[in-house]
Design a protein around this motif. Structure first.
Motif, mmCIF file in Angstrom:
data_model
loop_
_atom_site.group_PDB
_atom_site.id
_atom_site.type_symbol
_atom_site.label_atom_id
_atom_site.label_comp_id
_atom_site.label_asym_id
_atom_site.label_seq_id
_atom_site.Cartn_x
_atom_site.Cartn_y
_atom_site.Cartn_z
ATOM 1 N N SER A 311 0.816 -1.214 0.000
ATOM 2 C CA SER A 311 0.000 0.000 0.000
ATOM 3 C C SER A 311 0.846 1.259 0.000
ATOM 4 N N GLN A 312 2.154 1.107 0.168
ATOM 5 C CA GLN A 312 3.031 2.273 0.063
ATOM 6 C C GLN A 312 3.546 2.450 -1.350
ATOM 7 N N HIS A 313 4.023 1.333 -1.973
ATOM 8 C CA HIS A 313 4.518 1.514 -3.342
ATOM 9 C C HIS A 313 3.358 1.591 -4.330
ATOM 10 N N LEU A 335 2.692 6.381 -9.499
ATOM 11 C CA LEU A 335 1.998 6.176 -8.230
ATOM 12 C C LEU A 335 2.873 6.488 -7.022
ATOM 13 N N SER A 336 4.148 6.221 -7.129
ATOM 14 C CA SER A 336 5.069 6.529 -6.029
ATOM 15 C C SER A 336 6.315 7.164 -6.610
ATOM 16 N N THR A 341 14.262 2.368 -6.395
ATOM 17 C CA THR A 341 14.378 0.908 -6.424
ATOM 18 C C THR A 341 15.801 0.461 -6.134
ATOM 19 N N LEU A 342 15.941 -0.789 -5.791
ATOM 20 C CA LEU A 342 17.251 -1.361 -5.500
ATOM 21 C C LEU A 342 18.173 -1.208 -6.708
ATOM 22 N N ALA A 343 17.625 -1.474 -7.897
ATOM 23 C CA ALA A 343 18.449 -1.359 -9.102
ATOM 24 C C ALA A 343 18.943 0.069 -9.285
ATOM 25 N N GLN A 344 18.099 1.018 -8.982
ATOM 26 C CA GLN A 344 18.506 2.410 -9.140
ATOM 27 C C GLN A 344 19.636 2.758 -8.168
#
Lengths: 663, 554
Positions: A311-313, A335-336, A341-344
């Protein structure tokens, strides 16, 4: 004035010939197996033309044209011509069109021959031809010089390469000889990539009023062939750090889906479904009590890569808005927008990043592709047989980098298309039921589960389907075993962290349904989690953990510096203290808004209570997992105080992550 | 900005207030729910300004005043409704009537929220006992005309002991009614307390002896306490032949239902202007009821003291709703003016902690449950809509405050006539049959179209300075107004009423048109709250929402 329009007929004839030539190849495709790689899938949900840029497909093409990578793709075609795959991409920008034809698997000689043929065909369009009505109009039909193709040269990667400047009609056809019929002026060039065995025909069509040879030179001049060796050489100029001093580990995250821990060796399952994974676990940290933040693919994997609750992402369903009037695709950036992200994170820290996946719930356009140099999701419900080789290939190319690799396969999913020769070794030979184990049958059962809310299945049918699941797990496990062997041979084992997990489990009638997503029972939210750390012996960890903890854990182990924003974002905690033998008591919260058909939230306490709250029906469930691991005895009305307190705890958590249902 | 700070602090303090398993009390011996009793005294129809401790000049409440000196007193305590079971259920659930499902007497048990204060205390091992001096909580009606009232079922949930006071009354023809414990002192509570002092208990004592008929059911020695000497009640001049009035000068229902704006309307022709003495007689009888109630409460408190329970019992005394005593033309609870919704709330903590504290900040009926739960170290139900007042009581500078409180006029008095919940007008002997038919038609014509739903409510928003009432359908109210009917006068009702509470505490002058800015601001806030409540309304169980399935991602 010469009878220029008479060129139309021979022109037409020539095109007929070429068309027939090309069409013949169409007929031959029926003899060949369907393409394993397509340039694009027809996505019924994306309205309008493709809106991906040319730059996104260059990797697959094995070429890059940096001056043209922001052209927007209009059309992709792939065809077969005997053994060769034949791609066409056509992309557009401000009226200019670039067309790239790629022939794969073509050797040097065949390529040369082909280039000659093509050149001949084009040139022949401009030959002097006898008039069809000699003596009546003219004796010959001739092209004014200004319409004939001109040969020019350009240096591409240090090699002098010829190209043609040509005019064409609005339908991109050559051989036009009348000014008023000319819509474009452009150029055509052939490039052969010996290493990749690919032949490229690149055509540029620029609206004639805008035509400037400089543009052509600029675009062609930016052509770079990509190949294994080339890529490395390309990157070598980019590396600022000293490779040898690089002490950061690589990271591989492997996702099965949907594999519940209950069908693996780690849980003492009665079938030996995961011998390779078990072997792998012996030298790794095996988490026996890992809980997913959701019970199906889409929200779960996004939680891995953001360490945010669903519900957060907010990637809760395929569409964020789904009404008669509006259908809006879920996308993390929309949406967020502040989620990282981890990849980023890893990319920012100099990692090469790639994902090879089976699309569907991890399709790139949900936002999974963020931060990945390559994110492969071209075949829906693809499995390890497709993605593991690609992964190995990519690792090989990037072995000297820090790399982060995400591999995901749907081998154990109900929609995974099994090869025709697949054998279910766990099947009961005496099975007399009606099922064959097909994808259609499975999907019908799932639909029934959703529509009716429960099924009525006979024991033998349940066992039948479980045996298929187990057989699939066995095969996937075998493939993973091969992958591990191959990977070990590369000698990168001592500098790579490997995480193996799954988005969710799969229900086989434990609560009278099939498939996953619609509840938060144990069979769906308890997933495998194995983390292999270089130079660490590993151990078995019984403490409850969450897959939400993967991201903080790997960032901790990779010694990545990250800022306050990411620290605040991550809801999970690092599991390194657990791996060092300390104790940690973690509560596991899960959510599902599956298909907007159900809205459930749950709390699984570190001491074995499960509280499930259905927001839509206000149903409350409480299970004592130590006494009732199958969750058949709802104690909400019997253990009222525990139910009350866990409910308050759950809602306190929900409020803390911004989900205030009082709003 | 203030609102954001308020919200943030509320959340902060709600979170702070929630402690599971007594983590907050690591230093203390044990969580308070393990050894604290609760006595919950709910007094019906009690105007707080008729209590000495709230400034009344008459000596109506000696014992309650003494009690208040040892307690925390809330000067601006507002209830969410002005009818007994509706107001009480919103207190017990800490939810607005529309949200908890009890918007009127006919609410069905299945549709009313179960998470009440007693039900939560039950989880923590409390023995719950109630001795009901108010019939509204113990009424059970299943009438031939379809009327079903399940008050006993609703309020009796989670109680181990749910007893009427000692007397019973005869049933009413036409249906099955148990009218137990009508407006008596719940003496049973005293005995129970003696017998169960060692249990951990939640003892609920609702008292209805202040409710009309004023002083009719109290002993003669109390009845006349505040009577003027040499005064003969005016109503004996009317209808005495029919013997419709109680002989002891008590103020009956039939009387007050015919008085509007100090004129008594006997029947279509006869009317009488009340003199000051007449009004004082009525009020005197009302006050006598308070006096009598106060005496019982005094005995209760003495008992608590003598049983040694003062140091481990928290005592909450509150009025369920108030009463208009002519300020708006009638002697009853009819609307949502401060006379009806601004009530008494006095909380005595164990050992008289916080004694003498008077809190001016607004408190709501919704706040009682969160406050008690927090005090007892029990996690506050997330569905509670009130705030926890403990920080305010503990003098925490950053305590969350109720800037705005809300009341809903549900149900309409006239709607109860229509539904048959209140059937007394049909038995009114001073109203001829023709009149009854006429009024019955008016009710039907205006209310039938809403059945079984309720007509749109009147709603009010209040701060310590302003009160705004919004009437969603004022023409409906004008048409069905009982007062209009008995007085034969058209009564103009305003759609919006704004009162300056500092200067006009009895809400006599509507200044909505004079203060358009304040009116607009409060109206906006009120409507915002109203739509929020509508969104969170209790839904009828068994209604299946239409589902649209979002496709799986493939």
């Amino acid at each position: 004035m010469k009878k220029k329009n008479r060129t139309a007929i021979p022109l037409f004839v020539f095109f007929l010939i070429i068309h027939t030539f090309l069409s013949r190849t169409d007929c031959d495709t029926k003899k060949l197996s369907p393409p394993r790689i397509t340039m694009s899938k027809s996505d019924p949900d994306k309205s309008g033309p493709f809106n991906s840029s040319l730059g996104e497909v260059f990797d697959q093409l094995g070429i890059s044209i940096s001056k043209a990578d922001d052209f927007v793709i209009q059309k992709n075609i792939s065809m077969y011509e005997w053994e060769n795959t034949f791609f066409t991409v056509s992309a557009e920008k401000n009226g200019s069109v670039i067309k790239i034809e790629v022939i794969n698997n073509i050797d040097n000689n065949s390529a040369e021959r082909r280039i000659e043929e093509k050149k001949y065909i084009i040139n022949s369009l401009y030959y002097q031809t006898p008039s069809p009505y000699p003596g009546m109009i003219s004796n010959t039909i001739e092209y004014p010089d200004e319409f004939k193709p001109k040969v020019e040269y350009i240096e591409i990667e240090g090699v002098k390469t010829a190209f043609l400047i040509l005019s064409s009609t609005s339908r991109f056809t050559y051989g036009v000889g009348a000014e008023e019929l000319i819509a474009y002026r452009g150029a055509l060039i052939f490039i052969y990539n010996e290493k990749e065995k690919k032949l490229y025909q690149i055509e540029l069509f620029i609206p004639k009023e805008k035509f400037d040879k400089k543009d052509v030179l600029s675009i062609f001049g930016s052509i770079v062939r990509r190949s294994k060796v080339e890529t490395v050489q390309e990157k070598s100029s980019d590396i600022k750090k000293d490779r040898n001093a690089n002490k950061n580990y690589n990271l591989i995250i492997i996702g099965f889906e949907p594999l519940g821990v209950n069908h693996t060796g780690a849980s003492g399952y009665f079938r030996d479904t995961t011998p390779n994974l078990d072997k792998f676990s012996k030298n790794a940290f095996l988490f026996k009590n890992a809980v997913s933040p959701s019970s199906w693919t889409l929200p779960s994997f996004m939680s891995w890569f953001t360490s945010l609750y669903p519900s957060q992402h907010k990637i809760l369903n395929k569409y964020s808005i789904y009404t008669d009037k509006e259908k809006v695709f879920s996308n993390l950036s929309e949406l967020s927008p502040s989620a990282v992200t981890l990849a980023q994170v890893l990319k920012k820290n100099g990692y090469s990043t790639a994902g090879f996946t089976g699309d569907a719930g991890v399709a790139g356009n949900f936002g999974y592709n963020l931060g990945f140099d390559i994110y492969y999701d071209k075949i829906t419900f693809a499995g390890f047989d497709l993605v593991l080789p690609m992964a190995l290939e990519w690792i090989n190319k990037n072995r000297d980098e820090n790399f982060f690799l995400f591999i995901q396969g749907y081998d154990v999913h109900g929609r995974y298309q099994l090869p025709a020769d697949f054998k279910n070794q766990f099947a009961d030979p005496n099975y007399k039921g009606k099922y064959k184990g097909t994808v259609d049958e499975y999907w019908k059962l799932r639909d029934l589960s959703v529509n009716e809310g429960f099924l009525n299945m006979a024991d033998e049918d349940i066992k039948f389907w479980e045996s298929w699941y187990d057989a699939k797990i066995y095969e996937a496990d075998k493939k993973l075993g091969t992958f591990f062997d191959e990977f070990d041979k590369m000698g990168l084992g001592n500098k790579t962290i490997i995480v193996v997990s799954s988005g969710s489990g799969n229900e086989f009638y434990e609560h009278k349904r099939f498939d996953h997503g619609f509840s938060l029972y144990e069979e769906l939210i308890r997933v495998p989690l194995i983390i292999k750390v270089p130079d660490k012996k590993g151990s078995v960890i019984e403490n409850q953990v969450r897959t939400l903890d993967i991201m903080p854990t790997v960032l901790d182990m990779l010694d990545i510096k990250y800022n306050e924003i990411i620290k605040d974002q991550m809801q999970g905690v690092t599991l390194v203290p657990l791996m060092n033998g300390e104790d940690l008591k973690l509560d596991a919260f899960s959510e599902t808004d599956y298909l907007s058909y159900t809205f459930k939230r749950s709390l699984r306490t570190s001491d074995g209570w499960k509280y499930i709250h259905s927001i839509d029906t206000r149903e409350r469930e409480l299970y004592n997992l130590r006494d009732d691991p199958k969750e058949l005895n709802n104690l909400a009305e019997k253990e009222k105080r525990i139910a009350y307190e866990l409910e308050q705890k759950l809602f306190k958590h929900l409020k803390s992550i911004g989900e205030d249902y009082k709003k | 900005m203030k609102k954001i700070v308020f919200l943030f602090l509320t959340i902060l303090f709600l979170l702070n207030g929630v402690s599971v398993n007594g983590e907050k009390n690591e230093k203390a011996v044990s969580p308070k729910y393990e050894n604290t009793n609760i006595i919950f005294i709910s007094i019906d129809t009690l105007r707080n300004d008729h209590l000495g401790c709230y400034g009344y000049k008459r000596e109506t409440s000696k014992n309650i005043d003494d009690f208040a000196e040892k307690s925390v007193l809330f000067e601006n305590f507002i209830t969410q409704a002005a009818f007994t079971p509706i107001s009480q259920m919103s207190i017990f659930t800490s939810q607005e009537p529309r949200v908890n499902g009890m918007t009127s007497y006919e609410a069905l048990s299945a549709n009313v929220s179960e998470k009440t204060l007693p039900s939560i205390l039950k989880y923590y091992g409390y023995t719950n006992a109630a001795f009901l001096g108010c019939p509204e909580f113990i009424v059970e009606v299943t009438r031939k005309d379809g009327l079903v009232i399940q008050s006993k079922k609703i309020f009796g949930k989670s109680f181990d002991v749910f007893e009427p006071a000692d007397t019973t009354r005869a049933g009413i023809p036409g249906g099955k009614i148990k009218f137990a414990g009508e407006r008596e002192n719940p003496e049973g509570a005293l005995q129970w307390l003696k017998d169960n002092k060692d249990k951990k208990f939640f003892l609920w004592i609702p008292i209805g002896t202040v409710h009309w008929p004023y002083a009719r059911d109290i002993p003669p020695s109390y009845k006349n306490k505040f009577d003027a000497p040499d005064y003969t009640p005016f109503f004996y001049r009317f209808g005495n032949e029919q013997d419709i009035w109680p002989k002891d000068g008590s103020i009956s229902y039939n009387l007050i239902s015919h008085i509007y704006k100090n004129v008594y309307y006997f029947d279509s022709s006869d009317s009488y202007n009340l003199s000051e003495k007449d009004i004082q007689h009525i009020i005197g009888r009302y006050d006598a009821g308070i006096y009598y109630t106060d005496e019982f409460i005094g005995r209760l408190f003495s008992l608590v003291e003598s049983l040694g329970l003062s140091d481990n019992t928290i005592i909450v005394l509150h009025s369920i709703h108030g009463e208009d005593l002519g300020e708006h033309g009638y002697f009853t609870h009819y609307d949502i003016y401060d006379t009806e919704v601004k009530n008494a709330l006095i909380i005595k903590f164990p050992g008289s902690k916080f004694k003498g504290k008077r809190i001016l900040a607004q408190a709501q009926g919704l706040d009682i449950m969160p406050t008690l739960l927090d005090y007892l170290d029990i996690p506050i139900n997330h569905e509670a809509q009130g705030i926890n007042l403990m920080p305010l009581i503990e003098n925490d500078k950053s305590a969350g405050l109720n800037e705005f409180v809300y009341s809903t006029r549900t149900p309409f008095w006239e709607y109860m006539f229509f539904k048959g919940t209140d059937f007394r007008w049909k038995m009114d002997q001073s109203l001829g049959n023709e009149k009854k038919l006429e009024y019955g038609n008016i009710l039907r014509q205006n209310f039938e179209k809403y059945d079984p739903q309720y007509p749109p409510n009147d709603i009010a928003i209040r701060t310590n300075d302003w009160k705004l009432i919004l009437r969603k359908d004022k023409s409906l109210l004008e048409r069905v107004s009982w007062w209009s009917f008995i007085s034969r006068k058209k009564i103009a009702i305003d759609e919006i009423e704004l009162y300056d509470l500092k200067n006009d505490p009895f809400e006599q002058k509507n200044i909505a048109s004079e203060k358009p800015d304040i009116t607009a601001k409060l109206k906006e806030k009120l409507l915002e709250w109203d739509s929020y409540i509508e969104k969170h309304k209790a839904k009828d169980k068994g209604k299946d929402a239409e589902r649209i399935l979002i496709p799986y991602p493939y």
